[in-house]
Design a protein around this motif. Structure first.
Motif, PDB file in Angstrom:
ATOM      1  N   SER A   1       4.741   0.766   0.941  1.00  0.00           N
ATOM      2  CA  SER A   1       5.081  -0.350   1.797  1.00  0.00           C
ATOM      3  C   SER A   1       5.256  -1.589   0.923  1.00  0.00           C
ATOM      4  O   SER A   1       4.407  -1.872   0.074  1.00  0.00           O
ATOM      5  CB  SER A   1       3.948  -0.569   2.812  1.00  0.00           C
TER       6      SER A   1
ATOM      7  N   GLN B   1      11.377  -3.586   8.589  1.00  0.00           N
ATOM      8  CA  GLN B   1      10.878  -4.457   9.647  1.00  0.00           C
ATOM      9  C   GLN B   1      11.170  -5.897   9.247  1.00  0.00           C
ATOM     10  O   GLN B   1      11.839  -6.129   8.253  1.00  0.00           O
ATOM     11  CB  GLN B   1       9.377  -4.233   9.840  1.00  0.00           C
TER      12      GLN B   1
ATOM     13  N   SER C   1       0.861  -1.180   0.000  1.00  0.00           N
ATOM     14  CA  SER C   1       0.000   0.000   0.000  1.00  0.00           C
ATOM     15  C   SER C   1       0.894   1.225   0.000  1.00  0.00           C
ATOM     16  O   SER C   1       2.119   1.112  -0.033  1.00  0.00           O
ATOM     17  CB  SER C   1      -0.903   0.010   1.241  1.00  0.00           C
TER      18      SER C   1
ATOM     19  N   GLY D   1      -3.937   1.070   7.423  1.00  0.00           N
ATOM     20  CA  GLY D   1      -2.656   0.590   7.898  1.00  0.00           C
ATOM     21  C   GLY D   1      -1.718   0.232   6.764  1.00  0.00           C
ATOM     22  O   GLY D   1      -1.934  -0.718   6.036  1.00  0.00           O
ATOM     23  N   TYR D   2      -0.686   1.014   6.559  1.00  0.00           N
ATOM     24  CA  TYR D   2       0.246   0.767   5.478  1.00  0.00           C
ATOM     25  C   TYR D   2       1.559   0.225   5.985  1.00  0.00           C
ATOM     26  O   TYR D   2       2.460  -0.055   5.212  1.00  0.00           O
ATOM     27  CB  TYR D   2       0.490   2.051   4.683  1.00  0.00           C
ATOM     28  N   SER D   3       1.699   0.079   7.292  1.00  0.00           N
ATOM     29  CA  SER D   3       2.936  -0.481   7.835  1.00  0.00           C
ATOM     30  C   SER D   3       2.622  -1.194   9.142  1.00  0.00           C
ATOM     31  O   SER D   3       1.594  -0.960   9.762  1.00  0.00           O
ATOM     32  CB  SER D   3       3.975   0.616   8.084  1.00  0.00           C
ATOM     33  N   VAL D   4       3.500  -2.114   9.498  1.00  0.00           N
ATOM     34  CA  VAL D   4       3.363  -2.838  10.756  1.00  0.00           C
ATOM     35  C   VAL D   4       4.622  -2.619  11.560  1.00  0.00           C
ATOM     36  O   VAL D   4       5.713  -2.876  11.068  1.00  0.00           O
ATOM     37  CB  VAL D   4       3.168  -4.345  10.494  1.00  0.00           C
ATOM     38  N   PRO D   5       4.618  -2.146  12.785  1.00  0.00           N
ATOM     39  CA  PRO D   5       3.412  -1.840  13.570  1.00  0.00           C
ATOM     40  C   PRO D   5       2.678  -0.610  13.042  1.00  0.00           C
ATOM     41  O   PRO D   5       3.168   0.078  12.149  1.00  0.00           O
ATOM     42  CB  PRO D   5       3.978  -1.587  14.971  1.00  0.00           C
TER      43      PRO D   5
END
Lengths: 224, 147
Positions: free
Chosen positions: A85, A115, A74, B64-68
């Motif tokens: 991302s 990450q 996204s 939400g485009y990233s984690v976290p």
């Protein structure tokens, strides 16, 4: 009315986002994504040919870079940044500041956060993205400032840069010679200004990118 | 019927969020904040805070485009939830209140996530504000809220 809007949005999302459903519809109705991919592939080949014909150490450039394919999850939803991302991260040996390209030879951006299984990429359309570039066969120096569209600044007024000239990376943080775009519009005819600006034409729609490439065997000198 | 409408609102919020996270639509390089505009409009149709909380959480999930979860998404959620409490200070005229709230929330969003963006890119900020106001007006009309 709610359900009508839901139905329209679902159709729009499925037609763009779900690859198998999209390809199914593409084969019958919508050729635009296919044309866009072919244009991007053509741009990549032209960029590699340009590098081979015009830049130094051309033999060392051919086949030099190794890439990993990454899917685009996204993009950043607001206007103060332009990030995407992707689905590769530390577990895939992605490092912070790794270089990302749209296709081989076409610079897209740089990894800004990594990450375990995903990474964030700052693209050339981000206002905080800057990179030193050269333009055309005469290798005119300029500075790319990210944005929509990206702008080239600090172009010597007497340099002879014209529309259609290629701009390519000439920064220690990126592989030398990766194409970024073509000069579309020159600005700055004011005699009092020592430099000119140019609007860069990007031959692909970043919103439609489903896959990007990470350059594995290039180590940037420092972070952006 | 009300439950069906609320369920439809959840789906609507989720789809708008996906749409926005894919950045499919931009005018002159500026992306409208569809989700903010939609949540402002829905603010005037929800019955209680818990319904609105579900809608905001759905929005955050879809963005939400990233984690976290990125701080920008958390700020967005917090701002939208705070709007629920400020609703009682607004006029009963829904159109004017939506207009005012959209402008305030757009400004608050960038003020908290990157205040320098407002000053350094005033044209982009104002353009997005204009898009958000227009979308709020259109959505309000389409969802049959009195605007």
């Amino acid at each position: 009315m709610r359900f009508a809007i839901i139905l329209l949005l679902t159709m729009a999302l499925f037609s763009v986002n779900i690859a198998s459903v999209k390809n199914y519809f593409l084969s019958f109705v919508n050729k635009e994504d296919l044309i866009s991919k072919l244009e991007l592939e053509n741009d990549s080949l032209r960029a590699e040919l340009y590098i081979a014909e015009n830049l130094e150490n051309k033999q060392s450039q051919n086949g030099k870079w190794e890439y990993s394919h990454a899917k685009v999850f996204s993009s950043y939803p607001f206007n103060n940044q332009n990030l995407i991302s992707i689905n590769l991260g530390l577990s895939d040996n992605v490092e912070n500041h790794s270089v990302v390209v749209a296709v081989p030879g076409i610079l897209l951006g740089q990894v800004t956060q990594v990450q375990e299984n995903a990474s964030l990429v700052r693209t050339i359309f981000d206002k905080n993205f800057t990179v030193a570039v050269k333009i055309g066969e005469n290798k005119i120096n300029a500075l790319l400032k990210g944005g929509v569209p990206p702008i080239l600044e600090m172009i010597d007024k007497n340099s002879g840069v014209k529309s259609g000239d290629f701009a390519y990376s000439a920064d220690q943080n990126f592989p030398y010679g990766f194409k970024i775009g073509e000069i579309q519009l020159m600005e700055g005819d004011d005699a009092a200004e020592p430099f000119k600006k140019a609007v860069l034409k990007i031959n692909y729609n970043p919103a439609l990118l489903e896959e990007v490439l990470i350059v594995n065997n290039f180590k940037p000198f420092k972070k952006l | 019927m009300k439950k069906i409408n609320f369920f439809a609102d959840i789906i609507l919020v989720f789809l708008f969020g996906l749409f926005q996270s894919l950045s499919l639509i931009a005018f002159y390089g500026v992306k409208p904040n569809f989700l903010l505009s939609l949540l402002v409009v829905l603010l005037f149709s929800v019955k209680n805070f818990w319904q609105y909380l579900i809608l905001v959480l759905t929005a955050m999930l879809s963005l939400g485009y990233s984690v976290p979860v990125a701080k920008e998404i958390i700020v967005f959620g917090a701002i939208m939830l705070s709007a629920f409490y400020f609703k009682k200070y607004l006029t009963e005229h829904v159109f004017l209140s939506s207009f005012f709230l959209t402008a305030i929330l757009t400004t608050a969003l960038y003020a908290f996530i990157d205040y320098r963006f407002i000053f350094n890119n005033l044209n982009v900020f104002l353009l997005e504000m204009a898009y958000n106001l227009l979308i709020s007006a259109i959505l309000g009309f389409l969802l049959a809220i009195h605007i």
